[in-house]
Design an enzyme around this catalytic site. Structure first.
Site, PDB file in Angstrom:
ATOM      1  N   ASN A   1       0.804  -1.211   0.000  1.00  0.00           N
ATOM      2  CA  ASN A   1       0.000   0.000   0.000  1.00  0.00           C
ATOM      3  C   ASN A   1       0.846   1.273   0.000  1.00  0.00           C
ATOM      4  OD1 ASN A   1      -3.018   0.076   0.081  1.00  0.00           O
ATOM      5  ND2 ASN A   1      -2.647  -1.647   1.463  1.00  0.00           N
TER       6      ASN A   1
ATOM      7  N   CYS B   1      -6.933  -1.115   9.504  1.00  0.00           N
ATOM      8  CA  CYS B   1      -6.553  -2.038   8.430  1.00  0.00           C
ATOM      9  C   CYS B   1      -6.326  -1.138   7.224  1.00  0.00           C
ATOM     10  CB  CYS B   1      -7.617  -3.086   8.201  1.00  0.00           C
ATOM     11  SG  CYS B   1      -9.318  -2.474   8.190  1.00  0.00           S
ATOM     12  N   SER B   2      -7.029  -1.321   6.122  1.00  0.00           N
ATOM     13  CA  SER B   2      -6.877  -0.378   5.017  1.00  0.00           C
ATOM     14  C   SER B   2      -7.826   0.800   5.214  1.00  0.00           C
ATOM     15  CB  SER B   2      -7.153  -1.077   3.690  1.00  0.00           C
ATOM     16  OG  SER B   2      -6.193  -2.091   3.493  1.00  0.00           O
ATOM     17  N   ASP B   3      -9.128   0.516   5.120  1.00  0.00           N
ATOM     18  CA  ASP B   3     -10.081   1.600   5.297  1.00  0.00           C
ATOM     19  C   ASP B   3     -10.693   1.607   6.689  1.00  0.00           C
ATOM     20  OD1 ASP B   3      -9.916   2.881   2.782  1.00  0.00           O
ATOM     21  OD2 ASP B   3     -10.900   1.135   1.903  1.00  0.00           O
ATOM     22  N   GLY B   4     -10.408   0.583   7.450  1.00  0.00           N
ATOM     23  CA  GLY B   4     -10.889   0.562   8.823  1.00  0.00           C
ATOM     24  C   GLY B   4     -12.362   0.265   8.933  1.00  0.00           C
TER      25      GLY B   4
END
Lengths: 676, 629
Positions: B250, B338-341
């Protein structure tokens, strides 16, 4: 560990810190003496032995004395001297740190970090001793601080007495029986099947006496040494014959599978255990043990189908008819006859099918270490299969899984004669005085069914299932009509399967019978392999589509997801498996609480009603207020609590805070508050 | 309705996948909301109802001599295998179902047409049943360190967060806005749970836009403010629930993870939970295992392991345990992303709350937890559940995994939850059913735009009405257990037959202990009532009791332990939903069948008025206050 020679080299066995640096207690000074049973003799001992609490690299443990007697290997430390650390579920014969000689599975010595199997003569003495037990405990003893002479004596003593061939009469059973004359009547309603009357009663019970009669054919064991003198004789009528040796896994398969399976639970050190993570299910699968359980359950259903639906008698055939036959015929009876699901019924069943039925316990358990080739956990397999049924249909059984677990442990306690003879004949010839030169017999042995020998009443309470749905006593009028018919269906098969282990003894007669059958029936049966399968499936499905009657036929679910690992037996000594306040024991405790409440309400109502005689509210005191019991209860021990955190955070605080415990008032509010 | 061309097809066979029994023969109906199959061959009329929204896939298999097979896989793991005589009929049913199961417009979802004939007032009260502010108050917020702010009232901080969020008092508006620019989709660190006993907090957010070297002063201040809101600990954890490789990847896209050097006193950790695509594939493999016909031990065990499903469940559980331990034992606050939560973060935070706080293990608490961590914080139910015709790559069983984690906890700690497995299954059903508004859309803002609160009903009051059958008879009450410490060894995770093979009736124990106990509980209450009734009568009676004064002459002579003999006793009077699976299959038909179901409920139970349900909840919340010393 068997078959894991590579693992032996793991450095986890080295103590980089010597135990002195970390241990708290000083080596004991006061003399601790082993508690000896009547007839038990101290053979050798070693002082300053360090027993690891668990092989987790922490080296925590205690110093003590390691002794070997003609009955057990025992580790004695300060704790065992004082009585304040009594475990709740205590076995009166075998203590927490006791290993009966027959319970020893394998002994390994550790030499310079390398693990070696110890079997016979030793040239060099190890610095560490690892004992794997048949009840799946693992003991690690460090001998580095023990005097060399004592090391030699204890190691060779232990190996000699537990691993080398032994004469039957050297079993502790005989010393115990002669030193402690048994005056108790240990029959406990268990039918022993050692008299003609017992067999007649059984035929009467199962209504088998319509077609079968009990006869004394084998008086003096003239016909066969394998069976007892009283047997019921089958009439020659047509039956279905099933050769188990061709349709089921062999004894060798069973032994191999179990050997692999138990390795999953004989944990050397926690690190290895955590590493099984990713491959747990394939490890389980590769042992094949669950599949074997499944196949035996399936076979038993097939036999039940013949009996129940096709009304065909089944003759189970096997070379000796004392192994697979015993498993299948016992399982069929547990499924078909609700009496076999009571404690006394199950015990009678084992007496009938296994003990007098001539299962070779001595050879199969390798109690005498004569040869490893005969060893196979056939009886354990039965218990594993029955456990599947117990956990699928708890209300149908009067006993608990704990009962099955302690029964499996009792296989290795040589004060009971039950599991220490190959046959009734062997028992008789060794009991009566004539063949005994050393002792004047006859001996009176204890039977394992007298549970009070091993457990106090409060511990015995854990063997009974509180959820058991007792069979209602039918009216007399009812009994005549409905029951008779039902029982007939059950009973014919029962005695017939019982008569199965007869191939070996009625030589001429049975051979004749078999020849006849082979010519006519068997061929048909074996060749049409599709037919029985389909009817089996139909039978199985149709049973499962109806509501269950806990007192009627009971068929286990046998699809993959339904066959489970008997967690209590296999995980009980592994601290990592512990749950505080969880597990099946939490359920059991809560159910007992509920039961007590219902009972006390009942008593209250009875009193209000007619000042009736007050009843004793039975309870299991140990389980009261037990919200925080360990899931390993009753086998968990205080010293065995895990100290290894799962993730890199510090250990959880001991959860047994007084403040945390349930307040009963609070519970009442919760149960009733919003139900209206 | 315009999608239904053939509302009724006769001579349709329904194959029983599990058993070898003869296929049923009957009629298939398509209604606006359900596919209904009526078995004409059975002696008793047997109906199978499948809600259109529950249909995951419809497949037309190659033509056979018997007809044209139509295979339907449902999101609740129901599999129906029909054989339709005419190819043309089959095709029409097929095309209708494709459209009906995944509408294009949100207005076509069931919730907008579902009408349980409830007054407007009650409907509105229903939506107010769960108030997250009350839960924050329960945690002691607002306090010296934390405040509830309306900084997001016009969604200017983050359009997937609710208008009210909890942030440290020390973080001023500039910090909040600044931090939001540095977090993916503006999802700034906000409070999820405050462990009142030691002030350690669990906070959640999305990944930082750090790339390879970017940093943001406000974001660093934000984390500092969170750490300092817990004066008892010199450090805080920052947990990235992704596998390290994914996080590193990412960075190339200008996202990534926190650099320990840029933030004061943080301890950074990865916990490798896989992404939604891995989870979707894993579930697919699990489905295949479950659909194997009478699997052998080997098929099952290898299949289960190769699916990796339980490994993923374990990863989520491990993360939850890590959070709970950090908070309770190390007294450290934790920031999770995480990524977007909105997926892994929701799973992990809600699981940790469940482990730490017994309130969340009650009926009300569990509803609050789902509202708070999932619905309010923008878990994209609509996309993850595939409510509408959309990108199949967005579908993933994230919420299913959470529900399963709860079930695994129930297996390990059978006395710690007020509710039972059926409650979980019911919630799981309704996440997909689109019958209630709660799970529609992807975030609070979208639900406002869809006018969910005006046009649809809330699920929770309906569940409370059926509370009796969802109760866990083994529950030991609120104060019996505080924190749970589950075991996460591989063998502690069991295959959840009740979920994945729920509709294969042959695979369940015939009469489960749960039913038995529920009936014991009601028997106990009857006895209690009788006893108190007797006590009340006592003062009026002089001397020995005349027998006719006693309303239950047989009780005294009954067996010693009546509850132990209940199978006979209660066969006559079945407790709710005795036959496992069967009634559950009809549950989606709330409006029509619900009434019928309710009649089947234990007769001693007065029908609940909705208001009663609320009253009960309130009193329960009072009783249920944590009694921390």
């Amino acid at each position: 560990m068997l078959g894991s020679g590579a693992k032996a080299a793991k450095p986890s066995f080295v103590s980089y810190i010597s135990p002195e640096e970390i241990h708290i207690k000083e080596p004991i000074e006061k003399e601790v003496n082993p508690r000896l049973l009547p007839g038990e003799l101290l053979l050798c001992e070693a002082n300053t032995v360090y027993k690891y609490i668990q092989e987790d690299g922490s080296n925590r443990g205690t110093y003590g004395k390691l002794v070997c007697t003609n009955f057990k290997i025992a580790f004695l430390d300060e704790d065992s001297a004082s009585d304040d650390n009594e475990p709740q579920f205590k076995n009166k014969i075998v203590g927490e740190n006791d290993i009966t000689l027959q319970c020893v599975d394998q002994i390994y010595g550790v030499y310079d970090e390398k693990k070696k199997l110890l079997t016979g003569q030793l040239r060099k003495y190890p610095e560490k001793l690892i004992i794997y037990c048949k009840d799946l405990r693992v003991f690690h003893f460090c001998l580095r601080y023990t005097k060399e002479e004592e090391v030699k004596r204890i190691v060779s003593g232990i190996v000699h007495h537990s691993q080398t061939p032994k004469l039957l009469k050297r079993l502790f059973l005989f010393s115990y029986a002669s030193a402690a004359p048994n005056n108790t009547d240990g029959r406990n309603q268990t039918v022993m099947f050692d008299t003609l009357e017992d067999w007649r009663d059984e035929l009467e019970r199962t209504k088998g006496n319509v077609k079968y009669k009990a006869v004394v054919t084998n008086e003096g064991y003239r016909v066969s040494e394998k069976i007892y003198k009283t047997i019921s004789k089958p009439p020659y009528e047509l039956l279905k014959t099933d050769d188990l040796s061709s349709s089921l896994p062999s004894l060798q398969d069973i032994q191999t599978a179990y050997t692999r399976f138990k390795q999953l639970f004989l944990i050397d050190n926690s690190t290895d255990f955590w590493a099984t993570d990713v491959k747990w299910f394939s490890l389980l699968e590769s042992t094949n043990w669950l599949e074997i359980i499944r196949r035996f359950l399936k076979k038993a259903i097939e036999v039940a189908e013949c009996l129940e639906r096709q009304h065909t008698n089944v003759l189970l055939i096997e070379e000796s008819a004392t192994d697979l036959c015993c498993v299948i015929s016992s399982l069929v009876q547990v499924m078909m006859d609700s009496y076999s699901r009571t404690k006394s019924g199950f015990q009678s069943l084992i007496q009938k099918e296994w003990v007098t039925g001539g299962h070779g316990f001595l050879d199969r358990c390798n109690h005498l270490h004569k040869t490893d080739k005969e060893e196979a956990p056939v009886f354990l397999l039965l218990l594993n299969c029955v456990w599947q049924l117990v956990q699928q249909y708890p209300p149908a059984f009067e006993f608990t899984e704990t009962y099955l677990t302690v029964l499996s442990d009792s296989l290795y306690v040589p004060i009971f004669s039950t599991f220490f003879f190959n046959s009734q004949h062997q028992k008789d010839t060794n009991t009566t005085g004539e063949s005994l030169k050393i002792q004047s017999g006859p001996f009176k042995f204890l039977t394992v069914w007298d549970w009070s020998v091993q457990f106090e009443p409060k511990a015995q309470a854990l063997l009974s299932n509180p959820l058991y749905a007792e069979k209602p006593k039918p009216d007399k009028s009812q009994r005549k009509t409905t029951r008779f018919k039902h029982q007939r269906q059950l009973s014919l098969p029962l005695t017939q399967t019982k008569s199965s282990p007869k191939r070996g003894f009625f030589r001429e007669e049975t051979d004749h019978l078999i020849k006849n059958l082979l010519g006519k029936r068997i061929g048909k049966f074996i060749n049409s392999s599709d037919e029985p399968h389909n009817s089996f499936r139909e039978f199985y499905d149709s049973w499962h589509s109806k509501p269950v009657d806990y007192h009627g036929l009971l068929l286990p679910c046998i699809d993959g997801p339904e066959i489970k690992v008997w967690a209590q037996r296999y995980l009980r000594w592994i601290p990592e498996a512990q749950l505080h306040g969880g597990g099946t024991i939490a359920t059991a405790a809560k159910i007992l609480d509920l039961m007590e409440e219902v009972q006390s309400l009942q008593v209250k109502m009875d009193e209000e009603h007619s000042q009736a005689i007050s009843r004793d509210v039975q309870a299991v005191p140990m389980l009261r207020n037990s919200a925080r019991l360990s899931s390993l209860f009753p086998f968990a021990l205080h010293q065995r609590q895990s100290i290894k955190p799962a993730l890199p955070t510090s250990t959880w605080k001991d959860l047994e805070d007084e403040d945390d415990l349930v307040k009963r008032d609070d519970e009442f509010v919760d149960l009733t508050g919003d139900m209206l | 309705m315009e999608h239904i061309t053939t509302p009724k097809v006769e001579n349709v066979k329904l194959l029983d996948r599990y058993t070898n029994r003869k296929a049923a023969n009957g009629t298939l109906y398509l209604t606006a909301t359900h596919l209904i199959y009526v078995d004409a061959s059975a002696e008793v009329r047997k109906e199978t109802w499948i809600l259109h929204h529950h249909i995951a896939t419809v497949e037309k298999l190659p033509l056979t001599t018997a007809g044209c097979p139509l295979l339907i896989h449902c999101k609740n793991f129901h599999v129906a295998h029909f054989v339709i005589g005419q190819e043309r009929d089959c095709h029409e049913v097929y095309t209708s179902l494709l459209k009906l199961s995944q509408p294009v417009k949100p207005e076509d979802l069931y919730a907008f047409s579902y009408n349980p004939k409830m007054s407007k007032d009650n409907r509105e009260i229903g939506w107010k049943l769960i108030d997250l502010k009350v839960d924050y108050q329960r945690m002691g917020i607002p306090n010296d360190y934390w405040e509830i702010t309306d900084a997001n009232k016009d969604y200017e901080v983050c359009n997937t967060y609710p208008p009210e969020i909890v942030v440290p008092r020390a973080a001023n508006k500039a910090t909040v806005i600044g931090s939001s620019r540095f977090r993916s989709r503006g999802r700034i660190p906000v409070l999820s749970y405050l462990y009142k006993e030691n002030n350690a907090a669990i906070c959640r957010c999305s990944q930082p836009l750090s790339g390879f070297s970017a940093r943001c002063l406000e974001d660093e201040q934000m984390l500092q403010a969170i750490r300092e809101a817990n004066p008892g600990s010199p450090f805080m954890y920052v947990v990235d629930t992704r596998p390290k490789l994914n996080a590193i990847a990412n960075r190339a896209a200008g996202k990534g993870y926190e650099n320990e050097d840029n933030y004061d006193n943080i301890r950074f950790k990865f916990i490798g939970i896989e992404n939604i695509h891995v989870m979707r594939n894993s579930l697919q493999k699990l489905r295949e295992v479950c659909e194997t016909k009478s699997p052998s031990m080997s098929d099952f065990l290898t299949g289960l392991e190769n699916s990796g499903w339980l490994r993923h469940i374990k990863a989520v559980m491990d993360a939850g345990v890590f959070l709970a331990k950090a908070v309770k034992d190390e007294k450290a606050s934790v920031l999770v992303h995480c990524s977007d939560g909105w997926d892994r973060t929701a799973q992990v935070c809600s699981l940790a709350s469940l482990l730490l706080d017994p309130f969340y293990r009650t009926f009300k608490g569990f509803m609050v937890l789902i509202e708070k961590e999932w619905i309010a914080m923008g878990h994209k139910f609509s996309h993850r559940c595939g409510h509408l015709d959309g990108d199949p790559k967005e579908v993933s069983p994230v919420f299913t995994q959470f529900i399963e984690c709860v079930w695994q906890l129930m297996q390990q700690f059978p006395c710690t939850f007020e509710f039972n497995e059926r409650f979980l299954l019911e919630i799981h059903d309704h996440v997909y059913s689109c019958q209630f508004g709660n799970f529609l859309g992807t975030c609070h803002k979208e639900r406002e735009d869809l006018k969910i609160f005006e046009k649809t009903h809330s699920l929770w009051p309906f569940l409370l009405q059926k509370k009796q059958e969802f109760r866990n008879p083994l529950y030991r009450g609120f104060t019996a257990y505080k924190e749970l410490q589950p075991n996460t060894l591989p063998f502690s995770f069991q295959f959840w037959c009740g979920m994945y093979n729920r509709f294969d009736k042959g695979m369940h124990p015939k009469q489960c202990v749960l039913d038995h106990l529920l009936s014991c509980m009601s028997q106990k209450m009857k006895l209690e009532d009788n006893a108190s009734e007797l006590e009340n009568k006592l003062p009026f009676l002089d001397g020995p009791l005349p027998t006719e004064a006693c309303s239950f002459p047989k009780m005294g002579s009954a067996s010693k332990t009546p509850m132990l003999n209940t199978p006979q006793d209660y066969e006559g009077e079945p407790p709710p939903v005795l036959t496992n699976g069967t009634a559950v299959g009809d549950v989606e038909v709330m409006s029509d069948v619900d009434q019928k179901n309710k009649e089947n409920l234990s007769k001693h139970q007065d029908p609940h008025d909705l208001k009663d349900a609320f009253g009960v909840l309130d009193s329960e919340a009072k009783d249920g206050k944590p009694q921390h010393p």
